[in-house]
Design a protein around this motif. Structure first.
Motif, PDB file in Angstrom:
ATOM      1  N   GLN A 153       0.731  -1.258  -0.058  1.00  0.00           N
ATOM      2  CA  GLN A 153      -0.013  -0.066  -0.026  1.00  0.00           C
ATOM      3  C   GLN A 153       0.726   1.329  -0.143  1.00  0.00           C
ATOM      4  OE1 GLN A 153      -2.421  -0.323   3.511  1.00  0.00           O
ATOM      5  NE2 GLN A 153      -3.646  -2.046   2.634  1.00  0.00           N
ATOM      6  N   SER A 154       0.210   2.388  -0.393  1.00  0.00           N
ATOM      7  CA  SER A 154       0.964   3.430  -0.622  1.00  0.00           C
ATOM      8  C   SER A 154       1.417   4.208   0.824  1.00  0.00           C
ATOM      9  CB  SER A 154       0.349   4.796  -1.327  1.00  0.00           C
ATOM     10  OG  SER A 154      -1.083   4.866  -0.696  1.00  0.00           O
ATOM     11  N   ASN A 155       0.898   3.964   1.853  1.00  0.00           N
ATOM     12  CA  ASN A 155       1.201   4.134   3.326  1.00  0.00           C
ATOM     13  C   ASN A 155       1.685   3.336   4.148  1.00  0.00           C
ATOM     14  OD1 ASN A 155      -1.118   2.656   3.423  1.00  0.00           O
ATOM     15  ND2 ASN A 155      -2.137   3.727   5.041  1.00  0.00           N
ATOM     16  N   TYR A 156       2.492   2.206   3.218  1.00  0.00           N
ATOM     17  CA  TYR A 156       3.051   1.074   4.042  1.00  0.00           C
ATOM     18  C   TYR A 156       4.004   1.634   5.112  1.00  0.00           C
ATOM     19  CZ  TYR A 156       7.751   1.183   1.871  1.00  0.00           C
ATOM     20  OH  TYR A 156       8.947   1.477   1.379  1.00  0.00           O
ATOM     21  N   ILE A 157       4.767   2.562   4.845  1.00  0.00           N
ATOM     22  CA  ILE A 157       5.962   2.980   5.951  1.00  0.00           C
ATOM     23  C   ILE A 157       5.367   3.561   7.016  1.00  0.00           C
ATOM     24  CG2 ILE A 157       6.277   5.034   4.634  1.00  0.00           C
ATOM     25  CD1 ILE A 157       8.897   2.674   6.289  1.00  0.00           C
ATOM     26  N   GLN A 158       4.288   4.494   6.906  1.00  0.00           N
ATOM     27  CA  GLN A 158       3.446   5.083   7.985  1.00  0.00           C
ATOM     28  C   GLN A 158       3.026   3.921   8.633  1.00  0.00           C
ATOM     29  OE1 GLN A 158       3.204   6.428   4.880  1.00  0.00           O
ATOM     30  NE2 GLN A 158       4.928   7.991   5.325  1.00  0.00           N
ATOM     31  N   LYS A 159       2.396   3.092   8.206  1.00  0.00           N
ATOM     32  CA  LYS A 159       1.611   1.821   8.997  1.00  0.00           C
ATOM     33  C   LYS A 159       2.772   1.208   9.876  1.00  0.00           C
ATOM     34  CE  LYS A 159      -2.626   0.619   6.740  1.00  0.00           C
ATOM     35  NZ  LYS A 159      -3.488  -0.380   6.387  1.00  0.00           N
ATOM     36  N   ILE A 160       3.992   0.908   9.230  1.00  0.00           N
ATOM     37  CA  ILE A 160       5.049   0.231   9.953  1.00  0.00           C
ATOM     38  C   ILE A 160       5.782   1.064  11.030  1.00  0.00           C
ATOM     39  CG2 ILE A 160       7.554  -0.607   9.831  1.00  0.00           C
ATOM     40  CD1 ILE A 160       7.059  -1.625   6.960  1.00  0.00           C
ATOM     41  N   PHE A 161       5.660   2.359  10.768  1.00  0.00           N
ATOM     42  CA  PHE A 161       6.376   3.074  11.994  1.00  0.00           C
ATOM     43  C   PHE A 161       5.266   3.037  13.195  1.00  0.00           C
ATOM     44  CE2 PHE A 161       9.136   5.959   8.820  1.00  0.00           C
ATOM     45  CZ  PHE A 161       9.705   4.891   8.738  1.00  0.00           C
ATOM     46  N   GLY A 162       4.126   3.371  12.783  1.00  0.00           N
ATOM     47  CA  GLY A 162       2.893   3.552  13.754  1.00  0.00           C
ATOM     48  C   GLY A 162       2.975   2.175  14.518  1.00  0.00           C
ATOM     49  N   PHE A 163       2.882   1.284  13.762  1.00  0.00           N
ATOM     50  CA  PHE A 163       2.750  -0.101  14.688  1.00  0.00           C
ATOM     51  C   PHE A 163       3.756  -0.367  15.349  1.00  0.00           C
ATOM     52  CE2 PHE A 163       1.722  -4.785  14.526  1.00  0.00           C
ATOM     53  CZ  PHE A 163       0.572  -4.775  15.320  1.00  0.00           C
ATOM     54  N   VAL A 205       8.848 -10.297  17.147  1.00  0.00           N
ATOM     55  CA  VAL A 205       8.377 -10.101  15.565  1.00  0.00           C
ATOM     56  C   VAL A 205       6.939  -9.491  15.635  1.00  0.00           C
ATOM     57  CG1 VAL A 205       7.455 -12.667  15.662  1.00  0.00           C
ATOM     58  CG2 VAL A 205       7.977 -11.347  13.550  1.00  0.00           C
ATOM     59  N   LEU A 206       6.950  -8.667  14.624  1.00  0.00           N
ATOM     60  CA  LEU A 206       5.327  -8.173  14.016  1.00  0.00           C
ATOM     61  C   LEU A 206       5.028  -8.330  12.628  1.00  0.00           C
ATOM     62  CD1 LEU A 206       6.140  -4.251  15.672  1.00  0.00           C
ATOM     63  CD2 LEU A 206       4.983  -6.284  16.836  1.00  0.00           C
ATOM     64  N   ASN A 207       3.972  -8.538  12.681  1.00  0.00           N
ATOM     65  CA  ASN A 207       3.465  -9.192  11.185  1.00  0.00           C
ATOM     66  C   ASN A 207       2.771  -8.153  10.565  1.00  0.00           C
ATOM     67  OD1 ASN A 207       3.720 -11.591  13.281  1.00  0.00           O
ATOM     68  ND2 ASN A 207       3.750 -12.544  10.968  1.00  0.00           N
ATOM     69  N   PHE A 208       3.037  -7.871   9.197  1.00  0.00           N
ATOM     70  CA  PHE A 208       2.510  -6.872   8.391  1.00  0.00           C
ATOM     71  C   PHE A 208       1.586  -7.488   7.124  1.00  0.00           C
ATOM     72  CE2 PHE A 208       5.323  -4.675  11.016  1.00  0.00           C
ATOM     73  CZ  PHE A 208       4.741  -3.457  11.370  1.00  0.00           C
ATOM     74  N   SER A 209       1.272  -8.741   7.141  1.00  0.00           N
ATOM     75  CA  SER A 209       0.645  -9.287   6.165  1.00  0.00           C
ATOM     76  C   SER A 209       0.016 -10.587   6.740  1.00  0.00           C
ATOM     77  CB  SER A 209       1.567  -9.942   4.971  1.00  0.00           C
ATOM     78  OG  SER A 209       2.081 -11.103   5.284  1.00  0.00           O
ATOM     79  N   HIS A 210      -0.988 -11.087   6.129  1.00  0.00           N
ATOM     80  CA  HIS A 210      -1.709 -12.450   6.670  1.00  0.00           C
ATOM     81  C   HIS A 210      -0.943 -13.534   6.702  1.00  0.00           C
ATOM     82  CE1 HIS A 210      -5.330 -10.165   7.195  1.00  0.00           C
ATOM     83  NE2 HIS A 210      -5.344  -9.656   5.861  1.00  0.00           N
ATOM     84  N   SER A 211       0.247 -13.428   5.928  1.00  0.00           N
ATOM     85  CA  SER A 211       1.119 -14.688   5.900  1.00  0.00           C
ATOM     86  C   SER A 211       1.973 -14.952   7.262  1.00  0.00           C
ATOM     87  CB  SER A 211       2.227 -14.563   4.794  1.00  0.00           C
ATOM     88  OG  SER A 211       3.281 -15.466   4.762  1.00  0.00           O
ATOM     89  N   ASN A 212       2.482 -16.031   7.506  1.00  0.00           N
ATOM     90  CA  ASN A 212       3.120 -16.361   8.765  1.00  0.00           C
ATOM     91  C   ASN A 212       4.579 -15.865   8.403  1.00  0.00           C
ATOM     92  OD1 ASN A 212       1.175 -17.394   9.819  1.00  0.00           O
ATOM     93  ND2 ASN A 212       1.881 -19.484   9.786  1.00  0.00           N
ATOM     94  N   LEU A 213       5.002 -15.585   7.315  1.00  0.00           N
ATOM     95  CA  LEU A 213       6.683 -15.350   7.113  1.00  0.00           C
ATOM     96  C   LEU A 213       6.519 -13.909   6.421  1.00  0.00           C
ATOM     97  CD1 LEU A 213       7.980 -18.670   6.052  1.00  0.00           C
ATOM     98  CD2 LEU A 213       8.383 -17.582   8.054  1.00  0.00           C
ATOM     99  N   ILE A 233      -0.712  -6.581  12.641  1.00  0.00           N
ATOM    100  CA  ILE A 233      -1.305  -5.134  12.244  1.00  0.00           C
ATOM    101  C   ILE A 233      -2.802  -5.417  11.567  1.00  0.00           C
ATOM    102  CG2 ILE A 233      -0.581  -5.047   9.857  1.00  0.00           C
ATOM    103  CD1 ILE A 233      -0.243  -1.969  10.788  1.00  0.00           C
ATOM    104  N   LYS A 234      -3.762  -4.623  12.224  1.00  0.00           N
ATOM    105  CA  LYS A 234      -5.105  -4.830  11.843  1.00  0.00           C
ATOM    106  C   LYS A 234      -5.260  -4.965  10.052  1.00  0.00           C
ATOM    107  CE  LYS A 234     -10.011  -3.710  13.029  1.00  0.00           C
ATOM    108  NZ  LYS A 234     -10.883  -2.626  13.625  1.00  0.00           N
ATOM    109  N   TYR A 235      -4.920  -4.147   9.504  1.00  0.00           N
ATOM    110  CA  TYR A 235      -5.004  -3.954   8.183  1.00  0.00           C
ATOM    111  C   TYR A 235      -3.510  -3.774   7.526  1.00  0.00           C
ATOM    112  CZ  TYR A 235      -9.504  -2.091   9.466  1.00  0.00           C
ATOM    113  OH  TYR A 235     -10.910  -2.057  10.008  1.00  0.00           O
ATOM    114  N   PRO A 236      -3.275  -5.288   7.167  1.00  0.00           N
ATOM    115  CA  PRO A 236      -1.823  -5.447   6.629  1.00  0.00           C
ATOM    116  C   PRO A 236      -1.618  -4.366   5.386  1.00  0.00           C
ATOM    117  CG  PRO A 236      -2.599  -7.435   7.229  1.00  0.00           C
ATOM    118  CD  PRO A 236      -3.829  -6.342   7.359  1.00  0.00           C
TER     119      PRO A 236
END
Length: 304
Positions: free
Chosen positions: A205-215, A228-236, A281-284
């Motif tokens: 997503q276009s705001n991926y870095i803001q989501k990472i920083f915020g989470f 570990v923090l997860n930013f997709s629905h995948s385990n890896l 994160i709620k919305y990866p």
């Protein structure tokens, strides 16, 4: 009496042998940990490290012609992008992920991020051809330090700590994959504060870095522990770790002699550090474009 003395002598001899083997084993583990911590784990590299952050780390990196150069880089986030060799020689899937990341990264965030494309192959010819092809296509981003294209040593680590012999193809594949993970972690741990593991054929997503920083900020609290923090629905794909924790993962991967999968290892360390469950994160911001395409990471999914 003589029998007891011989038995005692035999026990003592066996004990000495066990102690000797334990010392040798510990020495080999120490040697490899030191190698991964301070040694050169990269056999081929395209790209400079141009820092945009206050701290400085100097790395000695080996370039294709064998000349050692000093590069400086300490960013906020390293994005690891493993790329596998395909039968048709295509690099389209890794380019798709690269293009998505480049387009979605704001200019002001570029100095904080380093994208490292890891060419996962033992073939130096393919490395040279593919690496130069990617370099020509992304020259602007490589030259300014936003992107690197590298290949890790196959022999440097595996000769120090060889794989157990196995006739099982699944075991050989797992061992090879774990060595790739080992190279990725060993290389990335000194580049930035965090490591994000992505994959080919990924869209962001276009705001991926803001989501990472915020989470990260939301989970960085005195009473909250995470590995570990997860930013997709995948385990890896989409896993983010602190680079300060990577040496723990490297040590365990070495001690366990590649007998576990990387996913199992991450879950084990997460529990060991006291992180109770998967923190997603709620919305990866990352997703696969096509779930049926084969890429380096296994596409396993579980509920948060």
């Amino acid at each position: 009496m003589a029998v007891k003395l011989r038995r005692r002598a035999l026990i003592q001899e066996n004990l000495v042998i066990i102690i000797f083997l334990a010392v040798v084993h510990c020495f080999v583990i120490w040697l490899i940990v030191e190698y991964t911590q301070y040694g050169n784990t990269i056999a081929w590299i395209k790209g400079n490290n141009i820092g945009g952050s206050p701290q400085k780390i100097v790395l000695e990196l080996k370039v294709a012609n064998g000349v050692n150069l000093s590069h400086q880089r300490v960013g906020y986030l390293t994005i690891a992008l493993p790329a596998v060799r395909r039968l048709n020689g295509s690099t389209r899937l890794v380019e798709d992920t690269l293009n998505s990341l480049i387009v979605s990264t704001l200019t002001k965030d570029v100095p904080k991020i380093l994208i490292v494309v890891f060419l996962l192959t033992d073939d130096p010819v393919w490395t040279e051809k593919t690496g130069n092809q990617l370099y020509d296509k992304y020259k602007e981003h490589v030259d300014k330090g936003f992107v690197q294209i590298v290949r890790g040593h196959r022999n440097g680590l595996s000769k120090l700590f060889p794989f157990p012999a196995s006739e099982n193809s699944e075991e050989r594949q797992r061992q090879a994959e774990n060595l790739h993970y080992l190279n990725i972690m060993a290389y990335a741990k000194n580049l930035s504060s965090y490591l994000l593991l992505l994959d080919e054929d990924v869209r962001c997503q276009s705001n991926y870095i803001q989501k990472i920083f915020g989470f990260i900020q939301a989970n960085t609290k005195p009473n909250r522990v995470w590995f570990v923090l997860n930013f997709s629905h995948s385990n890896l794909m989409g896993q983010l770790t602190k680079t300060s924790d990577l040496l723990k993962a490297i040590k365990l991967l070495i001690v366990l002699r590649y007998d576990v999968t990387y996913e199992t290892l991450i879950d084990y360390i997460r529990a060991l550090k006291g992180q109770p469950k998967k923190c997603q994160i709620k919305y990866p911001p990352f997703r696969y474009a096509n779930m049926k395409r084969k890429t380096f990471l296994h596409k396993n999914f579980t509920q948060s």
